[in-house]
Design an enzyme around this catalytic site. Structure first.
Site, PDB file in Angstrom:
ATOM      1  CB  CYS A 116      -0.952  -0.144   1.270  1.00 28.10           C
ATOM      2  SG  CYS A 116      -1.939  -1.530   1.307  1.00 28.10           S
ATOM      3  CG  HIS A 256      -3.293   3.156   2.464  1.00 32.63           C
ATOM      4  ND1 HIS A 256      -3.746   2.793   1.421  1.00 32.63           N
ATOM      5  CD2 HIS A 256      -3.300   2.188   3.377  1.00 32.63           C
ATOM      6  CE1 HIS A 256      -4.190   1.762   1.145  1.00 32.63           C
ATOM      7  NE2 HIS A 256      -3.877   1.260   2.398  1.00 32.63           N
ATOM      8  CG  ASN A 286      -6.487  -1.034   1.418  1.00 30.77           C
ATOM      9  OD1 ASN A 286      -5.859  -0.538   0.525  1.00 30.77           O
ATOM     10  ND2 ASN A 286      -6.156  -1.956   2.385  1.00 30.77           N
TER      11      ASN A 286
END
Ligand code: UT7
Length: 329
Positions: A116, A256, A286
């Site tokens: 990520c 994020h 996500n």
């Protein structure tokens, strides 16, 4: 506040697959509820790529939009960095496919694998390349097809992830005070097994991975959550120190998008007010390496970020990896 400006984002673009997967859809697949997902994650919808499209298709679509936004041709790109954990194949890199698909014939192309945090690792590399005079225009794409590597029987992970791509063109700053003010990246490789996909590499050959259900994301959610809050805070603290920025200087925080609760904790720790925090986890889930560039593009195109604003980006992911960047847009 004194900064040396080396590079800046010249344009951005995204590719979001049209097909959606709602919490209500997930209620039909696993034992979950819209209420649980909303309360624990903030998510409502994610997007799913069509069977006939690959990571590099999505990445190329975002890249072409970013080139258009930067008013640049593919031939002007000297470096392509694709940040992903869901590349088309084990090798060659997805960046090679993207280079071919967009016709960036003058570029060197490679992938960055930092989960990520991948886009911010890519941004760090791009800034370094440009500063060192090694490359002029760098294309960075955060792109994931995570819905192909989730275990659709594991409710603790399958509700969390979505597909998307976000791209940015980074080039030399024109000296107008706008650009990348600083970047920070960090890793703790002692914690690899809290969030990983064991299969797909050489450690567990395909037959073993298939037999032992290792070809999907494995996550120890609660432990990852705790590390995420600490690491996002660490990344935020470092970028403020590196750049000399204070919370009052920040016009927009782009964290994020893994979980609304992690986002809120990061903002609190940075003392940035909620109205200055960009949130789109609600509509994409996500999307790992795509999360930050998709949010950045949306912030630019929606007017949430205006010319001259200071944007701070903070990410955390498998590895563990974490990083941050500060930009005057
Ligand atoms: O992108 C980079 C890194 N990733 C992250 O940052 C993700 C970090 N982790 C998280 O965001 C959270 O840990 C999750 C959203 C994954 C889970 O939330 P949680 O509050 O930590 O839940 P939990 O794992 O402690 O589970 C609580 C309960 C359990 O039931 P019991 O044992 O209390 O009866 C789970 O079995 O919730 C249950 N549960 C679910 N229930 C309904 C787990 N998944 C689900 C689900 N629907 N989808």
């Amino acid at each position: 506040m004194q900064h040396d400006i080396h590079s800046k984002i010249l344009g951005s673009g995204v590719a979001i697959p049209p097909k959606t997967l709602t919490n209500a859809d997930l209620e039909k697949i696993v034992d979950t509820s819209d209420q649980w997902i909303r309360e624990r994650t903030g998510m409502v919808v994610r997007h799913v790529v069509d069977e006939n499209r690959q990571n590099s298709d999505l990445a190329s679509e975002a890249a072409l939009k970013a080139l258009d936004d930067a008013k640049m041709t593919a031939e002007e790109i000297e470096t392509i960095i694709v940040a992903t954990v869901t590349g088309d194949v084990t090798f060659p890199s997805t960046a090679c496919y993207v280079q071919s698909k967009i016709g960036a014939v003058n570029a060197a192309a490679f992938d960055v694998q930092a989960a990520c945090s991948g886009f911010l690792f890519g941004l760090n590399i791009a800034d370094s390349f440009i500063t060192a005079g090694k490359s002029k225009n760098v294309l960075i794409i955060g792109c994931e097809v995570l819905t192909r590597i989730v275990d659709w029987q594991d409710r603790s992970t399958c509700v969390l992830f979505g597909d998307a791509a976000g791209a940015a063109i980074v080039g030399p700053s024109s000296g107008d005070g706008r650009g990348i003010l600083g970047t920070f990246i960090k890793t703790d490789g002692r914690l690899t097994q809290l969030l990983w996909m064991p299969g797909g590499g050489t450690r567990y050959p395909a037959d073993v991975a298939l037999a032992e259900n290792l070809n999907s994301i494995k996550m120890r959610g609660q432990e990852v959550f705790k590390h995420a809050v600490t690491a996002m805070g660490d990344a935020a603290t470092h970028i403020m120190e590196i750049t000399g920025l204070t919370a009052d200087d920040v016009d927009l925080l782009i964290p994020h998008q893994a979980n609304k609760r992690i986002i809120d904790a990061t903002a609190r720790r940075m003392k940035v007010s909620p109205d200055k925090v960009f949130v789109n986890v609600t509509k994409y889930g996500n999307t790992s390496a795509a999360s930050i560039p998709v949010a950045f593009d949306e912030a630019m195109k929606s007017g949430a970020l205006k010319t001259g604003d200071i944007c701070v980006m903070v990410a955390f992911g498998g590895g563990f990896t974490w990083g941050s960047a500060a930009i005057r847009v």
